[in-house]
Scaffold this motif. Structure first.
Motif, PDB file in Angstrom:
ATOM      1  N   TYR A 171      33.399 137.857 -30.507  1.00 19.44           N
ATOM      2  CA  TYR A 171      34.247 138.826 -32.135  1.00 19.44           C
ATOM      3  C   TYR A 171      33.912 139.991 -30.825  1.00 19.44           C
ATOM      4  CZ  TYR A 171      34.776 134.443 -34.170  1.00 19.44           C
ATOM      5  OH  TYR A 171      34.608 133.206 -34.300  1.00 19.44           O
ATOM      6  N   ILE A 172      35.591 140.470 -30.558  1.00 19.87           N
ATOM      7  CA  ILE A 172      35.387 141.546 -30.201  1.00 19.87           C
ATOM      8  C   ILE A 172      36.231 143.113 -31.761  1.00 19.87           C
ATOM      9  CG2 ILE A 172      35.688 144.127 -28.465  1.00 19.87           C
ATOM     10  CD1 ILE A 172      37.180 141.782 -27.067  1.00 19.87           C
ATOM     11  N   TYR A 173      35.065 144.162 -32.148  1.00 17.85           N
ATOM     12  CA  TYR A 173      35.452 144.881 -32.897  1.00 17.85           C
ATOM     13  C   TYR A 173      36.173 145.893 -32.712  1.00 17.85           C
ATOM     14  CZ  TYR A 173      35.394 146.395 -38.086  1.00 17.85           C
ATOM     15  OH  TYR A 173      35.388 146.435 -39.002  1.00 17.85           O
ATOM     16  N   ILE A 174      37.203 146.110 -33.060  1.00 13.99           N
ATOM     17  CA  ILE A 174      37.372 147.486 -32.645  1.00 13.99           C
ATOM     18  C   ILE A 174      37.654 148.389 -33.890  1.00 13.99           C
ATOM     19  CG2 ILE A 174      39.908 148.770 -31.064  1.00 13.99           C
ATOM     20  CD1 ILE A 174      39.421 146.594 -29.161  1.00 13.99           C
ATOM     21  N   ARG A 175      38.043 150.148 -33.996  1.00 13.55           N
ATOM     22  CA  ARG A 175      38.142 150.808 -35.280  1.00 13.55           C
ATOM     23  C   ARG A 175      39.238 150.688 -35.132  1.00 13.55           C
ATOM     24  NH1 ARG A 175      37.319 156.699 -33.574  1.00 13.55           N
ATOM     25  NH2 ARG A 175      38.250 157.403 -36.028  1.00 13.55           N
ATOM     26  N   GLY A 176      39.952 150.318 -36.843  1.00  9.15           N
ATOM     27  CA  GLY A 176      41.434 149.989 -36.908  1.00  9.15           C
ATOM     28  C   GLY A 176      42.697 151.382 -36.426  1.00  9.15           C
TER      29      GLY A 176
END
Lengths: 473, 192
Positions: A153-158
């Protein structure tokens, strides 16, 4: 250190449309991944043994062995390259990978990729997502293979919605080519990659908080232990790595651990993305080896100070790391050891930043360098930094929730000329009561810039406060 | 929407909150990405916000119902993250960074100028309700400081009073900013 002037860029090379999979493949991309996943390639393992001969002299005997790319071999390669995590902490990525417990049938394992880049002064991951997303994806695939994971899961800032789109497109292309997904290239292995958009919270860059956010909760950091490798996402073994670290791992696999370890500083090797911003002529991301002289970066790389002003201070790696005065950077290189010793020789180490039982110059952090000129008001700077941390404290732990607010209030008081000399001592006492007393590092990260700036620019704070004690006359 | 009390909004909300067939499929896709349906809350909140402009109690209830979570949980998540709007504000949000680098490179001045330019009230909203100005924390574009994020979307780089004037005029004419790619630096070395 090798000659940085002839350095050839590998993380962000000047190849047009490299974010398109065909261009990436034509430049050597995914070739190693094909070898690894299909089991067609072999790794040349060099064993060095020291033998003492009969006459007493020593001789190093090299034996070469061809081994298939088993998950363990991939972990060992990345470990021996000494890829130090690019998220700020600088921990050996391969070593982190080796902390994963042995694979159990039926228990899924996850990779969480940290693209929440929110540390003020840092902007390198954004460039990777736009200009070389496939390198990140290839690194993710190697990591998932090495740690026998099912999904990443790549979590990218909004805020990075545009850059998230670049990465999502790249993931889609990689799925279409069969490098990601079910039964990758007929190997029987399944690795899925998902992109998750955050919604504006600095704290999500903290690894346990990132996991909480991915699980669909308020992002309150978790206590450790248990560490993510034991109980991470959805209670399963998990490893969290930075986007940049993934790209670095892909390069290690492509060019070899020996190549990687030979670049830049010995104890902190590899290509590095220096993000230079502030009062500088050519702000931007520059790719060079680690261990560059700070003065070279300012004057030879980034074009020197804007409008010919004098240099006053440098924050070498994002807002949380201790600020350096201009007189502390002579001969200092951008690597952990050199930065740790920066400026400690000045007047018996009066600018030393006390941390635990040692004194420190500064830290590498994210490599987001902020350059400030002589006109910068240090009290105003710290005021804005404290406002940031007060805003971003998640509110879970009392010392941080209350402490960040008090730091800000006190500094506003000083900045507005209502402060007293004793407020400086109160600030120190506050920071000491915050550090190390919370679940995550945010309290420490908010206290350090305050403490470091007061130690190193005390005269500016003193000039803004009134005396607490008055002479009787 | 029965069964909830209004927390943030005093007016009676007559909007009908509903996802279309197509949108419900999208919700199911988001749920399928994760081992636990609760994880879909952030992507589905994004869907609801894009559809209704902000997250009213009704919109939050819709998100909760379409995933199968409690209103309280979804409300808790929506209020944690700053990019989810819990109140109806101006139509276009101008978030101007004044954090570290932008803070020393003119961000605060641009923020003040913009507020004056749109005649913002205390909440940062223009009289016609078209603009909503807010101070942003570091947006991760320090090389092009000061920078703005337009309506949770594209970045507007290298701000100054002129670029603000131009932007406001264009938006009033209905032309919204587009994505601008900032090229990589050429790494020529400068020697004295």
């Amino acid at each position: 250190m090798q000659d940085w002037r002839n350095y050839k860029k590998v993380l962000l090379p000047d190849i047009p449309n490299l974010n398109q999979i065909e261009v990436y493949e034509a430049n050597g991309g995914y070739a190693k991944w094909k070898e690894v996943i299909t089991g067609t390639g072999t790794h040349t393992f060099i064993k060095r043994e020291e033998k003492v001969l009969e006459d007493g002299t020593k001789q190093v005997i090299e034996t070469k062995e061809q081994v298939p790319y088993s998950p363990k071999v991939v972990v060992d390669i990345v470990k021996s390259a000494n890829v130090r995590g690019r998220g700020g902490a600088g921990f050996n990525a391969g070593l982190k990978w080796s902390f994963m417990p042995p694979k159990k049938e039926g228990v899924p394992r996850y990779l969480a990729v940290n693209g929440d880049e929110s540390e003020p002064g840092s902007f390198k991951d954004r460039r990777l997502m736009e200009f070389n997303p496939h390198l990140v994806i290839e690194g993710i695939l190697f990591a998932c293979y090495a740690m026998e994971m099912d999904a990443a899961y790549i979590y990218i800032r909004g805020e990075y919605v545009d850059y998230l789109n670049f990465l999502e497109k790249a993931v889609f292309q990689a799925y279409q080519k069969g490098y990601v997904g079910k039964n990758i290239l007929g190997s029987g292995r399944t690795i899925d990659i998902y992109v998750h958009r955050g919604a504006g919270a600095y704290i999500c860059g903290e690894e346990t908080s990132l996991m909480e956010s991915l699980e669909g909760k308020r992002a309150y950091p978790r206590s450790k232990p248990p560490f993510p490798a034991q109980r991470g996402l959805w209670g399963c073994p998990t490893t969290i790595n930075n986007v940049d670290t993934m790209a670095q791992s892909a390069l290690v696999m492509r060019y070899g651990a020996e190549w990687y370890a030979s670049i830049g500083a010995k104890t902190h090797p590899g290509p590095f993305l220096y993000g230079i911003s502030g009062h500088i002529n050519r702000p931007g991301i520059y790719e060079y080896p680690t261990g560059m002289l700070i003065t070279d970066l300012i004057y030879k790389v980034a074009g020197g100070m804007k409008n010919g002003k004098k240099l006053k201070a440098v924050i070498p790696g994002g807002v949380s790391v201790p600020i350096l005065r201009a007189d502390m950077i002579e001969g200092v290189r951008m690597d952990t050891d050199s930065l740790a010793a920066a400026g400690l020789d000045i007047e018996n180490g009066k600018y030393g930043f006390p941390l635990g039982n040692r004194k420190l110059g500064s830290m590498m952090g994210t490599g987001g360098m902020v350059i400030m000129n002589e006109d910068t008001d240090m009290v105003k700077l710290v005021r804005r930094i404290s406002q940031f941390f007060h805003h971003e404290s998640c509110g879970q732990c009392t010392p941080c929730r209350e402490g960040t607010g008090w730091l800000e209030k006190l500094i506003i008081k000083i900045d507005e000329g209502r402060g007293e000399m004793k407020d400086l001592d109160l600030l120190f006492s506050l920071t000491e009561n915050m550090e190390g007393r919370t679940v995550c590092m945010l309290a420490d990260a908010s206290a350090w810039p305050v403490r470091a700036t007061i130690i190193r620019f005390r005269e500016e704070f003193e000039a803004k406060v009134k005396n607490s004690v008055y002479a009787v006359s | 929407m029965a069964g909830y009390t209004s927390h943030s909004h005093q007016e009676i909300d007559n909007t009908k909150y509903e996802f279309t067939e197509e949108e419900l499929k999208q919700v199911q896709y988001h749920i399928s990405k994760y081992p636990d349906k609760q994880s879909a809350v952030m992507p589905v909140l994004w869907m609801a916000q894009e559809k209704y402009g902000w997250l009213s109690d009704g919109a939050i209830q819709l998100v909760a119902d379409s995933i199968g979570l409690s209103f309280a949980h979804v409300y808790g998540v929506a209020t944690f993250y700053t990019m989810y709007f819990k109140r109806k504000m101006g139509k276009y949000l101008l978030e101007i960074c004044t954090c570290l680098t932008c803070g020393i490179c003119g961000g605060p001045e641009v923020l003040e100028y913009t507020k004056k330019k749109i005649q913002a009230n205390e909440e940062g909203i223009s009289p016609d309700g078209l603009f909503w100005v807010r101070e942003a924390e570091c947006l991760g574009a320090c090389d092009t400081a000061p920078v703005m994020q337009f309506n949770n979307g594209h970045y507007v780089h290298n701000l100054n009073n002129d670029t603000i004037d131009k932007l406001i005029d264009e938006v009033r004419k209905g032309r919204l900013p587009e994505f601008v790619s900032i090229p990589l630096r050429d790494q020529s070395i400068i020697d004295d």
